[in-house]
Design a protein around this motif. Sequence first.
Motif, PDB file in Angstrom:
ATOM      1  N   ASP A  57       0.916  -1.035  -0.364  1.00  0.00           N
ATOM      2  CA  ASP A  57      -0.190   0.475  -0.052  1.00  0.00           C
ATOM      3  C   ASP A  57       0.670   1.084   0.083  1.00  0.00           C
ATOM      4  O   ASP A  57       1.716   1.090   0.550  1.00  0.00           O
ATOM      5  N   PRO A  58       0.295   2.532  -0.815  1.00  0.00           N
ATOM      6  CA  PRO A  58      -0.067   2.401  -1.680  1.00  0.00           C
ATOM      7  C   PRO A  58      -0.134   2.056  -3.319  1.00  0.00           C
ATOM      8  O   PRO A  58      -0.879   2.608  -4.341  1.00  0.00           O
ATOM      9  N   ILE A  59       0.665   2.182  -3.284  1.00  0.00           N
ATOM     10  CA  ILE A  59       1.315   1.255  -4.869  1.00  0.00           C
ATOM     11  C   ILE A  59       0.328  -0.274  -4.848  1.00  0.00           C
ATOM     12  O   ILE A  59       1.421  -0.708  -6.632  1.00  0.00           O
ATOM     13  N   GLN A  60      -0.048  -1.000  -4.727  1.00  0.00           N
ATOM     14  CA  GLN A  60      -0.277  -2.103  -4.598  1.00  0.00           C
ATOM     15  C   GLN A  60      -1.612  -2.094  -6.732  1.00  0.00           C
ATOM     16  O   GLN A  60      -2.020  -0.856  -7.026  1.00  0.00           O
ATOM     17  N   ILE A  61      -1.019  -3.123  -6.718  1.00  0.00           N
ATOM     18  CA  ILE A  61      -1.925  -3.431  -8.479  1.00  0.00           C
ATOM     19  C   ILE A  61      -3.271  -2.571  -8.595  1.00  0.00           C
ATOM     20  O   ILE A  61      -3.342  -1.741  -9.833  1.00  0.00           O
ATOM     21  N   ILE A 122      11.200   2.989  -1.120  1.00  0.00           N
ATOM     22  CA  ILE A 122      10.569   3.269  -1.741  1.00  0.00           C
ATOM     23  C   ILE A 122       8.794   3.294  -1.862  1.00  0.00           C
ATOM     24  O   ILE A 122       8.420   4.365  -2.151  1.00  0.00           O
ATOM     25  N   LYS A 123       8.160   3.335  -1.075  1.00  0.00           N
ATOM     26  CA  LYS A 123       6.883   2.829  -0.705  1.00  0.00           C
ATOM     27  C   LYS A 123       6.834   4.116  -0.319  1.00  0.00           C
ATOM     28  O   LYS A 123       5.973   4.755  -0.499  1.00  0.00           O
ATOM     29  N   GLN A 124       7.623   4.383   0.963  1.00  0.00           N
ATOM     30  CA  GLN A 124       6.770   5.270   1.421  1.00  0.00           C
ATOM     31  C   GLN A 124       7.252   6.987   0.677  1.00  0.00           C
ATOM     32  O   GLN A 124       6.620   7.816   1.170  1.00  0.00           O
ATOM     33  N   ALA A 127       4.948   7.125  -1.620  1.00  0.00           N
ATOM     34  CA  ALA A 127       3.146   8.179  -0.392  1.00  0.00           C
ATOM     35  C   ALA A 127       3.976   9.250  -0.178  1.00  0.00           C
ATOM     36  O   ALA A 127       2.992  10.139  -0.084  1.00  0.00           O
ATOM     37  N   ASP A 128       5.069  10.136   0.071  1.00  0.00           N
ATOM     38  CA  ASP A 128       5.262  11.553   0.930  1.00  0.00           C
ATOM     39  C   ASP A 128       4.973  11.919  -0.999  1.00  0.00           C
ATOM     40  O   ASP A 128       5.003  13.247  -0.164  1.00  0.00           O
ATOM     41  N   THR A 129       4.988  11.958  -1.469  1.00  0.00           N
ATOM     42  CA  THR A 129       5.491  13.349  -2.818  1.00  0.00           C
ATOM     43  C   THR A 129       4.409  12.383  -4.226  1.00  0.00           C
ATOM     44  O   THR A 129       4.112  13.566  -4.821  1.00  0.00           O
ATOM     45  N   GLN A 130       3.687  11.469  -4.227  1.00  0.00           N
ATOM     46  CA  GLN A 130       3.094  11.398  -5.121  1.00  0.00           C
ATOM     47  C   GLN A 130       1.730  10.342  -5.081  1.00  0.00           C
ATOM     48  O   GLN A 130       1.204  10.639  -4.293  1.00  0.00           O
ATOM     49  N   SER A 131       0.839  10.777  -5.929  1.00  0.00           N
ATOM     50  CA  SER A 131       0.131  10.771  -6.501  1.00  0.00           C
ATOM     51  C   SER A 131      -0.446   9.489  -6.650  1.00  0.00           C
ATOM     52  O   SER A 131      -0.936   9.312  -7.700  1.00  0.00           O
TER      53      SER A 131
END
Length: 278
Positions: A57-61, A122-124, A127-131
């Motif tokens: 989360d938040p980059i799962q398929i 990567i995930k963090q 989460a901090d900079t992208q949508s």
Amino acid sequence: MSKPNRKNPMMTLDRSLAQFWSTYRQLSPLAQQIQQILSGQEPPINDHIAFRTLNLDPIQIEQIAQPFLKFGYQAKGNYIFTAKKLQAKHFEHPKSAYPKIFISQLQVDQFSPFVRDVAQVIKQQVADTQSPTDGLFLTSGRCWPIQKRIYDQLLAESEYAAWLYVFGFVPNHFTILVNQLSDLTDLASVNQRLKDHGFCINDSGGEIKGSPSVGLEQSSTLAAQLPVQFDDLREPISIPACYYEFAKRYHGFSGFVTDSADKIFESTDVKQVCNAEE
Ligand code: NI
């Protein structure tokens, strides 16, 4: 003829696809030349675009697929790649002119604490900079620093993880639908024409993966080697970036074949050496 409408979702999908192509071309600089070699002045039909991510989360398929669902895409096949520790899903648009979308994800929890730690960074950072549910997230590339020593350690465990660490969220490959080419009718001819022009074909598992009986044959170039600047090295070094895939479909089959896709993933493998004449 109606005027272009900004709220028309098809317009937005077309713009997104153009952005994916533009991003991909930078990472696959010979893509345009490959199109011309195989398809002449006619733009080829794109069978699918493939993306890579992590099952965090938040980059799962399901999360990064949101923009496609908004554009009318529907979830279709589910795939498991046991040896590479990947899962994948593919999505189709009701209008068959639009490419299928194939998204795979690393099953991070099946890896060492080292890989899990890098995946968390990567995930963090995302989460901090992208949508990640934004339509153009999949053109955003990498938003974290990279080091060669970390890349090498990832590579020892997962070529897929190492590739994602360096290139981030971009199209991994586009795919020409060979059925629609006007003067080339089979993958062997496609591969031969590309080799005649000095391209290298991924031969992991043989140059042609799959068969008419499973509904799909696939081949691909080896990924272009692009200079990458790591923070712990003075000079850029070459890393396999993106590749072009070719697909021939049979009997109306619109899915993917796990054994074939498993070998296609290896088109970015640093261990595959290109011996073609320049
Ligand atoms: Ni593919």
